[in-house]
Each structure stands twice: as C-alpha cells, then as structure tokens.
Motif scaffolding. Structure first.
Motif, PDB file in Angstrom:
ATOM      1  N   THR A 124       4.263  10.233  -9.351  1.00 12.02           N
ATOM      2  CA  THR A 124       3.663  10.510 -10.655  1.00 12.02           C
ATOM      3  C   THR A 124       3.001  11.886 -10.660  1.00 12.02           C
ATOM      4  OG1 THR A 124       3.291   8.143 -11.009  1.00 12.02           O
ATOM      5  CG2 THR A 124       2.026   9.659 -12.384  1.00 12.02           C
ATOM      6  N   ALA A 125       2.270  12.197  -9.601  1.00 11.53           N
ATOM      7  CA  ALA A 125       1.604  13.504  -9.503  1.00 11.53           C
ATOM      8  C   ALA A 125       2.613  14.651  -9.489  1.00 11.53           C
ATOM      9  CB  ALA A 125       0.730  13.556  -8.257  1.00 11.53           C
ATOM     10  N   LEU A 126       3.803  14.391  -8.947  1.00 11.66           N
ATOM     11  CA  LEU A 126       4.840  15.425  -8.880  1.00 11.66           C
ATOM     12  C   LEU A 126       5.706  15.467 -10.134  1.00 11.66           C
ATOM     13  CD1 LEU A 126       5.940  14.899  -5.176  1.00 11.66           C
ATOM     14  CD2 LEU A 126       4.661  16.836  -6.088  1.00 11.66           C
ATOM     15  N   VAL A 164       0.840  -1.204   0.000  1.00  9.68           N
ATOM     16  CA  VAL A 164       0.000   0.000   0.000  1.00  9.68           C
ATOM     17  C   VAL A 164       0.873   1.252   0.000  1.00  9.68           C
ATOM     18  CG1 VAL A 164      -1.746   1.287   1.299  1.00  9.68           C
ATOM     19  CG2 VAL A 164      -1.867  -1.210   1.180  1.00  9.68           C
ATOM     20  N   ILE A 165       1.937   1.217   0.797  1.00  6.74           N
ATOM     21  CA  ILE A 165       2.847   2.358   0.863  1.00  6.74           C
ATOM     22  C   ILE A 165       3.496   2.590  -0.502  1.00  6.74           C
ATOM     23  CG2 ILE A 165       5.018   3.191   1.865  1.00  6.74           C
ATOM     24  CD1 ILE A 165       4.160   1.781   4.477  1.00  6.74           C
ATOM     25  N   GLU A 166       3.944   1.519  -1.128  1.00  7.28           N
ATOM     26  CA  GLU A 166       4.575   1.672  -2.437  1.00  7.28           C
ATOM     27  C   GLU A 166       3.592   2.224  -3.471  1.00  7.28           C
ATOM     28  OE1 GLU A 166       8.495  -0.073  -3.598  1.00  7.28           O
ATOM     29  OE2 GLU A 166       7.024  -1.680  -3.860  1.00  7.28           O
ATOM     30  N   GLU A 167       2.376   1.781  -3.415  1.00  8.74           N
ATOM     31  CA  GLU A 167       1.374   2.312  -4.353  1.00  8.74           C
ATOM     32  C   GLU A 167       1.155   3.806  -4.094  1.00  8.74           C
ATOM     33  OE1 GLU A 167      -0.871   2.488  -7.551  1.00  8.74           O
ATOM     34  OE2 GLU A 167       0.267   0.717  -6.935  1.00  8.74           O
ATOM     35  N   HIS A 168       1.139   4.184  -2.837  1.00 13.80           N
ATOM     36  CA  HIS A 168       1.003   5.600  -2.470  1.00 13.80           C
ATOM     37  C   HIS A 168       2.205   6.398  -3.009  1.00 13.80           C
ATOM     38  CE1 HIS A 168      -0.280   9.064  -0.138  1.00 13.80           C
ATOM     39  NE2 HIS A 168       0.970   9.189   0.279  1.00 13.80           N
ATOM     40  N   PHE A 169       3.400   5.861  -2.829  1.00 10.13           N
ATOM     41  CA  PHE A 169       4.594   6.531  -3.346  1.00 10.13           C
ATOM     42  C   PHE A 169       4.511   6.683  -4.861  1.00 10.13           C
ATOM     43  CE2 PHE A 169       7.617   5.153   0.301  1.00 10.13           C
ATOM     44  CZ  PHE A 169       7.164   6.199   1.079  1.00 10.13           C
ATOM     45  N   HIS A 170       4.096   5.633  -5.526  1.00  9.54           N
ATOM     46  CA  HIS A 170       3.996   5.674  -6.986  1.00  9.54           C
ATOM     47  C   HIS A 170       3.039   6.793  -7.419  1.00  9.54           C
ATOM     48  CE1 HIS A 170       3.059   4.846 -11.086  1.00  9.54           C
ATOM     49  NE2 HIS A 170       3.677   3.684 -11.140  1.00  9.54           N
TER      50      HIS A 170
END
Length: 148
Positions: A100-102, A90-96
């Motif tokens: 991407t947004a940045l 879940v953390i990795e998906e959040h980081f991804h």
C-alpha cells in the motif's frame, strides 16, 4: 605632510597611467587573449569532469547505503519466516502495509491460493523480493534524476 600627499598623488597617477594604456605592452593582443581563453576553458572542463566524477562516487555510496537499508527493513520478515505457521498472518499484514505504501495492490495468500497451496515460504520470498526491487527501482530513479 604636503610631501606625503604629493608622493601618494604621484603614485596614484602613475598607477592610473599604466592601467589605462600609457604602456602599450599592458594590453594583450588577440593571440594572447585566445590563448588565455582556451586555457581557461580547458581548466573549466577539467574541473567540471572532476566534479562529475565526485558526484558519481557519492551517488554510488548513497545507492549502496540505500540498498543496505532496504534489505535491513525486510530483515523482520526473514526473522518471522522462521516460524511461518505462527507468524504468517503478521507477515501478510506487513506485506499489505508495504504494498500500500508503495502504491501497489496486494492480494492475500488465501485469496489467490484457496485450494492449491503454494508453499508459504515461496510466497514470502517472492513478495519480499518484489518489495525490495520496487523500492530500489524507485530510489534509483530518484537518484538518477538528481545526477542527470
């Protein structure tokens, strides 16, 4: 009625003659004009400095609020980090999503560390700080453009 009209006419005529130079003391000389202009420029400078000071204070408040907001956004990652074994995906998906947004690229933990394992908590802390620093630098640049 005629008397009132005549009185009003006389008052208007007297006002016009005073306004248009019948009275030589009504017009300022060059020194008076320069003195008035200098005081006006000084007052304007003081007012401008007060406005700039007020803007700097407001921008400082905005920066503080934004910093708090960015840190609160990453609070979810800190909570999930309590159990990295269960929540790492879940953390990795959040980081991804954040990267991407940045406009940044994100390589997953398994891609970069297939055999030599960097501790996951170090990985999470590093990427959390990277997101925070990037967001704050973008916001700081935008606020600087507003003020400057």
């Amino acid at each position: 009625m005629k008397t009132i009209c005549c009185l009003l006419g006389l008052i208007i005529i007297q006002g016009l003659t005073n306004a248009y130079g019948q009275d030589k003391h009504a017009h300022p000389n060059h020194e008076q004009y320069e003195s008035y202009w200098s005081s006006l420029k000084e007052h304007n400078h003081e007012y401008t400095q007060q406005l700039k000071h007020h803007e700097r204070l407001e921008l400082t408040k905005i920066r503080q609020l934004v910093q708090q907001s960015v840190h609160q956004e990453m609070e979810e990652v800190k909570q999930l980090s309590g159990n990295l074994f269960l929540n790492f995906v879940v953390i990795e998906e959040h980081f991804h999503e954040e990267f991407t947004a940045l406009g940044l690229s994100y390589k997953r933990y398994e891609e970069l560390h297939p055999k030599t394992r960097l501790p996951r908590d170090v990985w999470v802390d590093y990427h959390t700080q990277k997101i925070i620093k990037h967001k704050l630098s973008k916001i700081d640049a935008e606020l600087s453009q507003i003020h400057d």
